[in-house]
Structure formats: structure tokens, C-alpha cells
Design a protein around this motif. Structure first.
Motif, short mmCIF file in Angstrom:
data_model
loop_
_atom_site.label_atom_id
_atom_site.label_comp_id
_atom_site.label_asym_id
_atom_site.label_seq_id
_atom_site.Cartn_x
_atom_site.Cartn_y
_atom_site.Cartn_z
N SER A 101 -6.51 -3.85 13.44
CA SER A 101 -7.84 -3.87 14.06
C SER A 101 -8.92 -3.95 12.98
O SER A 101 -10.07 -4.22 13.28
N SER A 102 -8.53 -3.68 11.75
CA SER A 102 -9.40 -3.83 10.58
C SER A 102 -8.47 -4.00 9.38
O SER A 102 -7.25 -4.01 9.54
N ALA A 103 -9.03 -4.07 8.20
CA ALA A 103 -8.19 -4.24 7.00
C ALA A 103 -7.30 -3.03 6.74
O ALA A 103 -6.27 -3.15 6.08
N ASP A 130 -6.31 -1.92 1.96
CA ASP A 130 -5.83 -3.12 2.65
C ASP A 130 -4.46 -3.50 2.08
O ASP A 130 -4.34 -3.86 0.92
N PRO A 131 -3.38 -3.41 2.89
CA PRO A 131 -2.04 -3.69 2.37
C PRO A 131 -1.85 -5.14 1.94
O PRO A 131 -1.03 -5.42 1.07
N VAL A 132 -2.61 -6.06 2.51
CA VAL A 132 -2.50 -7.46 2.11
C VAL A 132 -3.19 -7.67 0.77
O VAL A 132 -2.65 -8.29 -0.14
N ALA A 133 -4.39 -7.11 0.62
CA ALA A 133 -5.13 -7.25 -0.64
C ALA A 133 -4.45 -6.49 -1.79
O ALA A 133 -4.62 -6.84 -2.94
N GLY A 136 1.66 -6.13 -4.25
CA GLY A 136 2.20 -5.84 -5.57
C GLY A 136 1.81 -4.48 -6.11
O GLY A 136 2.20 -4.12 -7.22
N LYS A 137 1.03 -3.71 -5.34
CA LYS A 137 0.61 -2.38 -5.76
C LYS A 137 1.06 -1.36 -4.71
O LYS A 137 1.21 -1.70 -3.54
N PRO A 138 1.24 -0.10 -5.10
CA PRO A 138 1.60 0.93 -4.11
C PRO A 138 0.51 1.07 -3.05
O PRO A 138 -0.68 0.90 -3.33
N VAL A 139 0.94 1.33 -1.82
CA VAL A 139 0.04 1.52 -0.69
C VAL A 139 0.53 2.72 0.11
O VAL A 139 1.74 2.89 0.31
N SER A 140 -0.39 3.55 0.56
CA SER A 140 -0.03 4.69 1.39
C SER A 140 -0.59 4.50 2.79
O SER A 140 -1.60 3.81 2.97
N PHE A 141 0.09 5.09 3.78
CA PHE A 141 -0.42 5.04 5.14
C PHE A 141 -0.04 6.30 5.89
O PHE A 141 0.89 7.01 5.52
N THR A 142 -0.78 6.57 6.94
CA THR A 142 -0.48 7.65 7.86
C THR A 142 -0.29 7.02 9.24
O THR A 142 -1.12 6.23 9.67
N GLY A 143 0.80 7.37 9.88
CA GLY A 143 1.08 6.88 11.23
C GLY A 143 1.24 8.05 12.18
O GLY A 143 1.86 9.05 11.82
#
Length: 176
Positions: A101-103, A130-133, A136-143
Motif C-alpha cells: 500500500s506504500s513503499a 523499502d525492500p525493493v530499494a 542487496g541490503k538487510p531489511v527488517s519487517f514486522t508482521g
């Protein structure tokens, strides 16, 4: 020299188990709540830039490692009336589509399997970037999601333990 178009190359990540956790919170006696934690997990995530609906999030939790606030609750959660970890040692979320719904916000539609029962589940997700931007770098998320424990065969103690369970997955993904 010709440069390859990497715009739609799938971005593959592995779950960093040391920086990830899952908690399940349930109402208790209608006045308070109890939270169980699943500290051991493994998983992989694939995000396709330009086609988030092709994303795959596959996370497996070690149900035998469940942690609870006290020994009585822990024994009950591990037993036949709840997770029955001797027979069903893992819990799995298999997400098959990401709708942004957003980046940095969206939902992941998929299935949750616990006690050998698989039901549809949707995680509301928030990424730290933004996981697309961040390719190649670590990304964290909360679900987060809410389930009805009765749909997974956990029907005991209904006068004491609430039926709706709030689940929170905090995960750090590292590129493979």
C-alpha cells in the motif's frame, strides 16, 4: 558493454534467526493476557521488484522451543490440548503474495499451519525500509495477524483463555 536489466530480478533473503522472533498473545480470564514466544525459527523470503504479488515468505517456527510466562502454562501449551509439540514440532507460515500500500507497508496473503491444520492467514506488514530499494541490503519487517485458535484444534479452557490470538512476527532478512 551491455548491462543486464536487473529491475525484475528476484531479491532473495534468509531470515536472520538471531534477530527475529514471534509472539502469540491471548486474553486470559478476560482481564489480562498471556504471551508465548517462539524464539527459534528459520525461513526465506523472495521479493520480485515490480511484481510484489510474486513474493514468497516461508517461515517455520520450532514449536518445541516455545516459551511461556510460567511452567504450568508452558506444559499446557506443549501438550495435546494446544500445540501438541510431540506430534507437531513445527508451525509454518507460507506467504504467497505481497500487496504493497506504500513503499514500506502492505499485506502478505498466505497460509498458517499449526497442529497439522492449514488455514488462510494474512499478515499486515511494515518494513523498516523499502525492500525493493534496499535490494542487496538487510531489511527488517514486522508482521501481525489475529487467528482463532479453535480453527487449529485448540479448543480447551474456553472460559479461561480467549479464542482470538494476536501473533506478531518481527524478522530481519539478510541477502543470500
Amino acid at each position: 558493454m551491455v548491462l543486464a536489466n536487473t529491475a525484475n530480478v528476484p531479491q532473495r533473503y534468509t531470515l536472520d534467526a538471531s534477530a527475529s522472533n514471534v509472539s502469540a498473545k491471548v486474553p486470559f480470564f478476560g482481564l489480562a493476557s498471556k504471551t508465548a514466544k517462539f524464539p527459534r525459527m528459520q525461513g526465506a523470503v523472495t521479493i520480485v521488484p515490480g511484481a510484489p504479488e510474486k513474493a514468497v515468505i516461508d517461515v517455520t517456527f520450532d514449536a518445541t522451543a516455545i516459551e511461556a510466562p510460567d511452567a504450568v502454562t508452558l506444559a499446557r501449551l506443549r501438550g495435546e490440548r494446544f500445540f501438541w509439540v510431540d506430534k507437531y514440532p513445527t508451525i509454518r507460515f507460507m506467504g504467497r503474495a505481497l500487496t504493497l500500500s506504500s513503499a514500506t507497508r502492505g499485506t502478505v496473503s498466505g497460509e498458517l499451519t499449526a497442529r497439522g491444520v492449514t488455514r488462510p492467514a494474512t499478515l499486515a506488514v511494515t518494513f523498516d525500509a523499502d525492500p525493493v530499494a534496499q535490494a542487496g541490503k538487510p531489511v527488517s519487517f514486522t508482521g501481525t495477524t489475529t487467528i482463532d485458535r479453535r480453527e487449529f484444534g485448540m479448543k480447551s479452557y474456553q472460559l479461561i483463555v480467549g479464542n482470538k490470538v494476536d501473533i506478531t512476527l518481527k524478522a530481519r532478512m539478510v541477502p543470500r
